[in-house]
Scaffold this motif. Structure first.
Motif, mmCIF file in Angstrom:
data_model
loop_
_atom_site.group_PDB
_atom_site.id
_atom_site.type_symbol
_atom_site.label_atom_id
_atom_site.label_comp_id
_atom_site.label_asym_id
_atom_site.label_seq_id
_atom_site.Cartn_x
_atom_site.Cartn_y
_atom_site.Cartn_z
ATOM 1 N N ALA A 191 -7.112 7.015 -7.075
ATOM 2 C CA ALA A 191 -8.482 6.515 -7.082
ATOM 3 C C ALA A 191 -8.744 5.609 -8.272
ATOM 4 N N THR A 192 -8.112 5.894 -9.398
ATOM 5 C CA THR A 192 -8.345 5.120 -10.609
ATOM 6 C C THR A 192 -7.996 3.648 -10.423
ATOM 7 N N TYR A 193 -6.919 3.361 -9.687
ATOM 8 C CA TYR A 193 -6.536 1.970 -9.448
ATOM 9 C C TYR A 193 -7.637 1.227 -8.688
ATOM 10 N N TYR A 194 -8.224 1.892 -7.702
ATOM 11 C CA TYR A 194 -9.274 1.257 -6.907
ATOM 12 C C TYR A 194 -10.595 1.220 -7.674
ATOM 13 N N ASN A 195 -10.968 2.328 -8.281
ATOM 14 C CA ASN A 195 -12.243 2.397 -8.987
ATOM 15 C C ASN A 195 -12.348 1.353 -10.089
ATOM 16 N N LEU A 196 -11.262 1.194 -10.852
ATOM 17 C CA LEU A 196 -11.284 0.280 -11.997
ATOM 18 C C LEU A 196 -10.723 -1.098 -11.657
ATOM 19 N N ASN A 197 -10.454 -1.331 -10.377
ATOM 20 C CA ASN A 197 -9.971 -2.633 -9.910
ATOM 21 C C ASN A 197 -8.692 -3.042 -10.645
ATOM 22 N N LEU A 198 -7.730 -2.137 -10.690
ATOM 23 C CA LEU A 198 -6.477 -2.372 -11.400
ATOM 24 C C LEU A 198 -5.350 -2.661 -10.415
ATOM 25 N N ALA A 199 -4.468 -3.561 -10.786
ATOM 26 C CA ALA A 199 -3.295 -3.858 -9.969
ATOM 27 C C ALA A 199 -2.233 -2.781 -10.175
ATOM 28 N N TYR A 200 -1.415 -2.562 -9.147
ATOM 29 C CA TYR A 200 -0.270 -1.673 -9.297
ATOM 30 C C TYR A 200 0.736 -2.331 -10.243
ATOM 31 N N GLN A 201 1.245 -1.568 -11.196
ATOM 32 C CA GLN A 201 2.271 -2.116 -12.080
ATOM 33 C C GLN A 201 3.574 -2.304 -11.305
ATOM 34 N N ASP A 202 4.316 -3.330 -11.662
ATOM 35 C CA ASP A 202 5.572 -3.641 -10.967
ATOM 36 C C ASP A 202 6.525 -2.453 -10.963
ATOM 37 N N GLU A 203 6.535 -1.669 -12.052
ATOM 38 C CA GLU A 203 7.503 -0.581 -12.204
ATOM 39 C C GLU A 203 7.269 0.570 -11.238
ATOM 40 N N ALA A 204 6.091 0.630 -10.599
ATOM 41 C CA ALA A 204 5.798 1.719 -9.658
ATOM 42 C C ALA A 204 5.118 1.199 -8.402
ATOM 43 N N ALA A 205 5.265 -0.103 -8.134
ATOM 44 C CA ALA A 205 4.513 -0.742 -7.056
ATOM 45 C C ALA A 205 4.841 -0.168 -5.679
ATOM 46 N N CYS A 206 6.121 0.093 -5.413
ATOM 47 C CA CYS A 206 6.503 0.602 -4.088
ATOM 48 C C CYS A 206 5.956 2.005 -3.860
ATOM 49 N N THR A 207 6.082 2.859 -4.863
ATOM 50 C CA THR A 207 5.579 4.225 -4.733
ATOM 51 C C THR A 207 4.074 4.227 -4.496
ATOM 52 N N LEU A 208 3.348 3.419 -5.253
ATOM 53 C CA LEU A 208 1.897 3.375 -5.110
ATOM 54 C C LEU A 208 1.489 2.801 -3.757
ATOM 55 N N GLU A 209 2.214 1.795 -3.274
ATOM 56 C CA GLU A 209 1.874 1.246 -1.960
ATOM 57 C C GLU A 209 2.210 2.245 -0.853
ATOM 58 N N PHE A 210 3.280 3.023 -1.041
ATOM 59 C CA PHE A 210 3.579 4.061 -0.050
ATOM 60 C C PHE A 210 2.449 5.085 -0.016
ATOM 61 N N ILE A 211 1.956 5.500 -1.183
ATOM 62 C CA ILE A 211 0.840 6.447 -1.236
ATOM 63 C C ILE A 211 -0.370 5.842 -0.520
ATOM 64 N N GLN A 212 -0.636 4.573 -0.810
ATOM 65 C CA GLN A 212 -1.776 3.882 -0.197
ATOM 66 C C GLN A 212 -1.683 3.883 1.324
ATOM 67 N N ARG A 213 -0.523 3.508 1.836
ATOM 68 C CA ARG A 213 -0.374 3.326 3.286
ATOM 69 C C ARG A 213 0.043 4.609 3.997
ATOM 70 N N GLY A 214 0.987 5.335 3.413
ATOM 71 C CA GLY A 214 1.564 6.484 4.096
ATOM 72 C C GLY A 214 0.820 7.787 3.895
ATOM 73 N N ILE A 215 0.046 7.892 2.815
ATOM 74 C CA ILE A 215 -0.652 9.140 2.527
ATOM 75 C C ILE A 215 -2.166 8.980 2.627
ATOM 76 N N VAL A 216 -2.710 7.927 1.999
ATOM 77 C CA VAL A 216 -4.161 7.719 2.034
ATOM 78 C C VAL A 216 -4.574 7.008 3.316
ATOM 79 N N GLY A 217 -3.723 6.132 3.844
ATOM 80 C CA GLY A 217 -4.024 5.456 5.097
ATOM 81 C C GLY A 217 -4.842 4.197 4.947
ATOM 82 N N ILE A 218 -4.714 3.511 3.804
ATOM 83 C CA ILE A 218 -5.352 2.208 3.623
ATOM 84 C C ILE A 218 -4.307 1.158 3.960
ATOM 85 N N ASN A 219 -4.543 0.428 5.056
ATOM 86 C CA ASN A 219 -3.526 -0.487 5.580
ATOM 87 C C ASN A 219 -4.075 -1.885 5.826
#
Length: 261
Positions: A191-219
């Motif tokens: 939630a912090t990434y969305y609330n504070l309008n922060l970009a995913y850092q390159d070092e964890a971008a895939c994991t965070l996008e998987f959480i976004q799409r595969g777990i939270v369902g924002i697609n």
């Protein structure tokens, strides 16, 4: 809200009227967060103290996206978590993922294991998102030792059975130590990434996008929250994330087919 926080601290968040106050001031919260240049974290904390407690984090995310995040994450972990674990157990994708599995035992934190498996699979640096700390460590201890600039989840206790956790942003602990369920830590981190309008850092971008799409369902069909790509034409989906999601769908179909037989 500032007055309430000055008299009652974060315990004021349990008041029933906090939801109404957050809702009424939502426009001003977004205006301050999205200001150019971005405000210092200290300024946001002073102006909107309840943006940095669990109730406030989840309330703001719901107002922003319409998603009841904690419920969504808990249901997704309950429904998909064990299948993700079984997929890696039966088809470990690399040595790093196998090493994570070798530490996991029944009764350990499934959420933490899944996060570590995802980072191992994508070959991302664990410390960019997950930081292991001694159970007795305080927020001040962690800040003295140095924390990443991007949001990170600090877990305390045994490597697979965290008893407490903290959330850090811009090298500062903004929440915790907290003994709430670790799944709440994952939800607060995302939630912090969305609330504070922060970009995913390159070092964890895939994991965070998987959480976004595969777990939270924002697609979203277009767009990306990966750092450094704001001015480029966006890909529909990270290809590595897309591949893993497809493999998991095929694996689930395989399990259903075997069960039917």
């Amino acid at each position: 809200m500032v007055l309430l926080h000055s008299t009652e601290g974060m315990s004021g968040a349990i008041r029933g009227e906090l939801h109404k106050m957050m809702e009424l001031t939502y426009y001003r919260q977004r205006r301050d967060i999205n200001a150019t240049p971005p405000p210092p974290l200290s300024e946001l904390k002073n102006s909107w103290p309840y943006l940095f407690c669990l109730k406030g984090i989840f309330l703001h995310f719901h107002l922003l996206t319409g998603i009841t995040l904690l419920q969504r994450v808990m249901e997704s972990i309950e429904g998909k978590g064990k299948r993700i674990l079984r997929f890696f157990q039966e088809r470990p994708t690399n040595r790093e993922a196998h090493a994570v599995l070798s530490k996991y035992q029944e009764g350990n934190s499934l959420v933490l294991c899944i996060l570590q498996l995802l980072m191992a699979h994508f070959k991302e640096r664990t410390e960019s998102l997950l930081i292991e700390a001694d159970v007795a460590a305080t927020a001040a201890d962690m800040e003295r030792n140095g924390l990443p600039d991007s949001p990170a989840l600090i877990f305390q206790g045994e490597s697979m059975t965290p008893s407490k956790w903290m959330l850090s942003v811009e090298s500062e602990v903004v929440f915790g130590p907290c003994s709430e369920a670790f799944v709440e830590g994952l939800a607060a981190l995302f939630a912090t990434y969305y609330n504070l309008n922060l970009a995913y850092q390159d070092e964890a971008a895939c994991t965070l996008e998987f959480i976004q799409r595969g777990i939270v369902g924002i697609n979203p069909e277009t767009g990306s929250k990966v750092a450094g790509k704001r001015d480029k034409k966006m890909k529909v989906m990270n290809p590595h994330v897309c591949t893993l999601l497809r493999k998991l769908m095929d694996f689930e179909c395989h399990l259903k087919k075997n069960n039917n037989n």
